[in-house]
Design a protein around this motif. Structure first.
Motif, PDB file in Angstrom:
ATOM      1  N   LEU A  52       0.843  -1.201   0.000  1.00  0.00           N
ATOM      2  CA  LEU A  52       0.000   0.000   0.000  1.00  0.00           C
ATOM      3  C   LEU A  52       0.881   1.256   0.000  1.00  0.00           C
ATOM      4  O   LEU A  52       1.868   1.313   0.732  1.00  0.00           O
ATOM      5  CB  LEU A  52      -0.930   0.075   1.209  1.00  0.00           C
ATOM      6  N   THR A  53       0.527   2.212  -0.834  1.00  0.00           N
ATOM      7  CA  THR A  53       1.131   3.550  -0.756  1.00  0.00           C
ATOM      8  C   THR A  53       0.089   4.565  -1.128  1.00  0.00           C
ATOM      9  O   THR A  53      -1.003   4.216  -1.564  1.00  0.00           O
ATOM     10  CB  THR A  53       2.264   3.802  -1.775  1.00  0.00           C
ATOM     11  N   GLY A  54       0.478   5.822  -1.027  1.00  0.00           N
ATOM     12  CA  GLY A  54      -0.453   6.869  -1.408  1.00  0.00           C
ATOM     13  C   GLY A  54       0.242   8.199  -1.566  1.00  0.00           C
ATOM     14  O   GLY A  54       1.433   8.332  -1.258  1.00  0.00           O
ATOM     15  N   ARG A 112      -0.701  12.630  -1.338  1.00  0.00           N
ATOM     16  CA  ARG A 112      -1.676  13.684  -1.063  1.00  0.00           C
ATOM     17  C   ARG A 112      -2.023  14.403  -2.359  1.00  0.00           C
ATOM     18  O   ARG A 112      -1.128  14.860  -3.062  1.00  0.00           O
ATOM     19  CB  ARG A 112      -1.066  14.723  -0.121  1.00  0.00           C
ATOM     20  N   MET A 159      -3.300   4.721  -3.024  1.00  0.00           N
ATOM     21  CA  MET A 159      -4.383   5.533  -2.475  1.00  0.00           C
ATOM     22  C   MET A 159      -4.183   7.025  -2.719  1.00  0.00           C
ATOM     23  O   MET A 159      -3.100   7.558  -2.516  1.00  0.00           O
ATOM     24  CB  MET A 159      -4.407   5.276  -0.970  1.00  0.00           C
ATOM     25  N   ALA A 163      -4.678  10.221  -1.149  1.00  0.00           N
ATOM     26  CA  ALA A 163      -4.857  10.511   0.281  1.00  0.00           C
ATOM     27  C   ALA A 163      -5.518  11.867   0.486  1.00  0.00           C
ATOM     28  O   ALA A 163      -4.914  12.811   1.008  1.00  0.00           O
ATOM     29  CB  ALA A 163      -3.502  10.433   0.993  1.00  0.00           C
ATOM     30  N   GLN A 193      -5.819  12.945   4.230  1.00  0.00           N
ATOM     31  CA  GLN A 193      -4.556  13.474   4.755  1.00  0.00           C
ATOM     32  C   GLN A 193      -4.285  14.877   4.180  1.00  0.00           C
ATOM     33  O   GLN A 193      -3.775  15.751   4.871  1.00  0.00           O
ATOM     34  CB  GLN A 193      -3.392  12.533   4.446  1.00  0.00           C
ATOM     35  N   GLN A 237      -2.335   7.448   8.906  1.00  0.00           N
ATOM     36  CA  GLN A 237      -1.504   6.738   7.924  1.00  0.00           C
ATOM     37  C   GLN A 237      -1.274   5.276   8.345  1.00  0.00           C
ATOM     38  O   GLN A 237      -1.203   4.380   7.502  1.00  0.00           O
ATOM     39  CB  GLN A 237      -0.175   7.478   7.727  1.00  0.00           C
ATOM     40  N   ASP A 247      -4.218   3.514   7.133  1.00  0.00           N
ATOM     41  CA  ASP A 247      -4.144   3.274   5.686  1.00  0.00           C
ATOM     42  C   ASP A 247      -3.377   1.980   5.397  1.00  0.00           C
ATOM     43  O   ASP A 247      -3.783   1.166   4.562  1.00  0.00           O
ATOM     44  CB  ASP A 247      -3.406   4.413   4.966  1.00  0.00           C
ATOM     45  N   ILE A 248      -2.269   1.852   6.070  1.00  0.00           N
ATOM     46  CA  ILE A 248      -1.372   0.724   5.777  1.00  0.00           C
ATOM     47  C   ILE A 248      -1.939  -0.588   6.332  1.00  0.00           C
ATOM     48  O   ILE A 248      -2.010  -1.598   5.634  1.00  0.00           O
ATOM     49  CB  ILE A 248       0.034   1.006   6.359  1.00  0.00           C
ATOM     50  N   VAL A 296       5.628  -0.970   1.841  1.00  0.00           N
ATOM     51  CA  VAL A 296       5.210   0.396   1.550  1.00  0.00           C
ATOM     52  C   VAL A 296       6.341   1.103   0.790  1.00  0.00           C
ATOM     53  O   VAL A 296       7.329   1.514   1.407  1.00  0.00           O
ATOM     54  CB  VAL A 296       4.894   1.164   2.863  1.00  0.00           C
ATOM     55  N   GLN A 326       9.183   9.397   4.612  1.00  0.00           N
ATOM     56  CA  GLN A 326       8.042   8.643   5.163  1.00  0.00           C
ATOM     57  C   GLN A 326       8.453   7.559   6.171  1.00  0.00           C
ATOM     58  O   GLN A 326       7.587   6.901   6.767  1.00  0.00           O
ATOM     59  CB  GLN A 326       7.240   8.000   4.030  1.00  0.00           C
TER      60      GLN A 326
HETATM   61  N1  TRP Z   1       2.160  10.809   3.699  1.00  0.00           N
HETATM   62  C1  TRP Z   1       2.181  10.480   2.301  1.00  0.00           C
HETATM   63  C2  TRP Z   1       2.691  11.706   1.533  1.00  0.00           C
HETATM   64  O1  TRP Z   1       3.151  12.623   2.097  1.00  0.00           O
HETATM   65  C3  TRP Z   1       0.849  10.067   1.758  1.00  0.00           C
HETATM   66  C4  TRP Z   1       0.258   8.847   2.422  1.00  0.00           C
HETATM   67  C5  TRP Z   1      -0.922   8.787   3.099  1.00  0.00           C
HETATM   68  C6  TRP Z   1       0.821   7.543   2.477  1.00  0.00           C
HETATM   69  N2  TRP Z   1      -1.141   7.532   3.551  1.00  0.00           N
HETATM   70  C7  TRP Z   1      -0.111   6.736   3.194  1.00  0.00           C
HETATM   71  C8  TRP Z   1       1.998   6.965   1.984  1.00  0.00           C
HETATM   72  C9  TRP Z   1       0.142   5.392   3.441  1.00  0.00           C
HETATM   73  C10 TRP Z   1       2.233   5.628   2.243  1.00  0.00           C
HETATM   74  C11 TRP Z   1       1.313   4.836   2.983  1.00  0.00           C
HETATM   75  O2  TRP Z   1       2.618  11.786   0.342  1.00  0.00           O
END
Ligand code: TRP
Length: 363
Positions: free
Chosen positions: A13-15, A17, A48, A50, A53, A143, A146-147, A155, A161
């Motif tokens: 999982l990653t994401g 903003r 994802m 986000a 976030q 976060q 999310d994971i 991740v 991060q």
């Molecule tokens: N914090 C990450 C960013 O700054 C975005 C993010 C939100 C994320 N949830 C996450 C990354 C879960 C990895 C896993 O872009």
């Protein structure tokens, strides 16, 4: 792709903003890796958008986030993520991601949150010292949700991060110790092995490429903009005449070459040198001008970004299809994360209405 997770596959999982288009820092820090991992076929990957976030420091400007949902989606597809191989979804439409943080926040102390170095730096950058939104302070907890909601083991992220992953691991270990071993999965970061990529410097030489610093190259920049940005990049201020010895360390042009160029690029665009080491050596000795270095970097980057730009243009033609894809991805994310949420509720023992041992006491 089936709805529940494929148990044989390792979960990722990653994401990101959605506060703007994605830039090269996102690309080398994580996005490129996700495409690679996707294409191995060995992982069940969730990516994802986000938006929750993003709201933690944009409460007064939700329009910005709204405007960037499809921008980020396009950047993903342009970079090479494919919706039938990677589940792309929207955070705010996955209820488990707002419920789980409520449980997790009881397992984290305020002082632990205050020690998170990434959040600390971000608070400073946003001038939040004197009026810090609770949501921003606690986003590492969100976060972690999310994971863990997807039981992700991996991740792929840039090194800023790492504190979030560390905090997630602590939450998982506390949760499992209190409520039952093996319920949540401890994640680990997948970092780029190339140190120039872990945290890409900005075109101005600033330690981080970041929208708020205005030193970004965006994946969607057209050829002309890209060239302009490269040609005006900061280099070595002591390298005034071509014949002067130059510094390659802390020199963004060389850091980018480190991150992006391959030996093939030398054969194609810069046959004077076999590889970056030879080119660096000449620059350091003196006699290699910045212009020539920048032109080479431009060739390398144009070649890398051209197919990305083309894919973006193609996908941008049908916004309805993009939305449909996001919706489908989000539906799958809801289903998978709800399974974890149910396990979490069971483990804590608050599943009153379907827990037989609880019901038997009363009826
Ligand atoms: N914090 C990450 C960013 O700054 C975005 C993010 C939100 C994320 N949830 C996450 C990354 C879960 C990895 C896993 O872009």
């Amino acid at each position: 792709m089936s709805n529940s997770t494929n148990t044989e596959k390792k979960i990722i999982l990653t994401g990101d903003r959605p506060t703007g288009s994605l830039h090269l820092g996102h690309y080398v820090g994580s996005l490129r890796k996700r495409v690679e991992l996707q294409n191995t076929g060995e992982y069940d990957q969730f990516v994802m958008i986000a938006d929750l976030q993003a709201l933690t420091d944009n409460a007064d400007n939700p329009g910005k986030i709204r405007d960037n949902i499809l921008e980020v989606t396009l950047d993903y597809l342009a970079a090479g993520l494919e919706p039938d191989k990677t589940t792309i979804f929207v955070q705010s439409h996955v209820p488990a991601l707002t419920e789980l943080p409520m449980f997790y926040s009881n397992l984290v102390t305020v002082s632990r949150l205050e020690r998170n170095p990434t959040v600390k730096a971000e608070i400073k950058m946003r001038n939040f010292e004197r009026s810090l939104p609770v949501g921003f302070m606690t986003y590492p907890i969100s976060q972690a949700a999310d994971i863990t909601a997807f039981k992700a083991r991996y991740v792929p992220v840039g090194d800023d991060q790492l504190p979030m992953i560390e905090q997630t691991r602590e939450i998982v270990s506390n949760f499992n110790r209190i409520y039952g071993e093996g319920i949540l999965v401890e994640p680990e970061a997948i970092l780029s092995s190339n140190s120039a990529c872990k945290r890409l410097v900005g075109t101005d030489g600033n330690a981080k490429m970041s929208k708020s610093l205005g030193n970004c190259i965006y994946l969607k920049d057209d050829a002309k903009t890209l060239k302009q940005k490269i040609m005006s990049m900061y280099t070595d201020p002591l390298h005034i005449n071509v014949s002067d010895p130059g510094h390659t360390e802390n020199n963004p042009v060389f850091i980018y070459l480190e991150a992006f160029s391959t030996d093939d690029d030398f054969a194609n665009f810069m046959p004077d040198y076999k590889n970056l080491a030879e080119m660096k050596e000449h620059y350091e000795r003196g006699g290699l001008g910045d212009m020539k270095c920048k032109k080479f970097l431009n060739s390398v980057m144009q070649q890398m970004l051209e197919p990305i730009r083309q894919r973006r243009e193609e996908y941008a033609k049908d916004k309805g299809a993009l939305l449909e894809m996001l919706k489908k991805g989000t539906e799958r994310a809801v289903e998978v994360s709800n399974e974890t949420l149910a396990q979490v509720r069971n483990a804590i023992g608050i599943n009153y209405f379907d827990d037989k041992t609880f019901l038997d006491k009363y009826i």
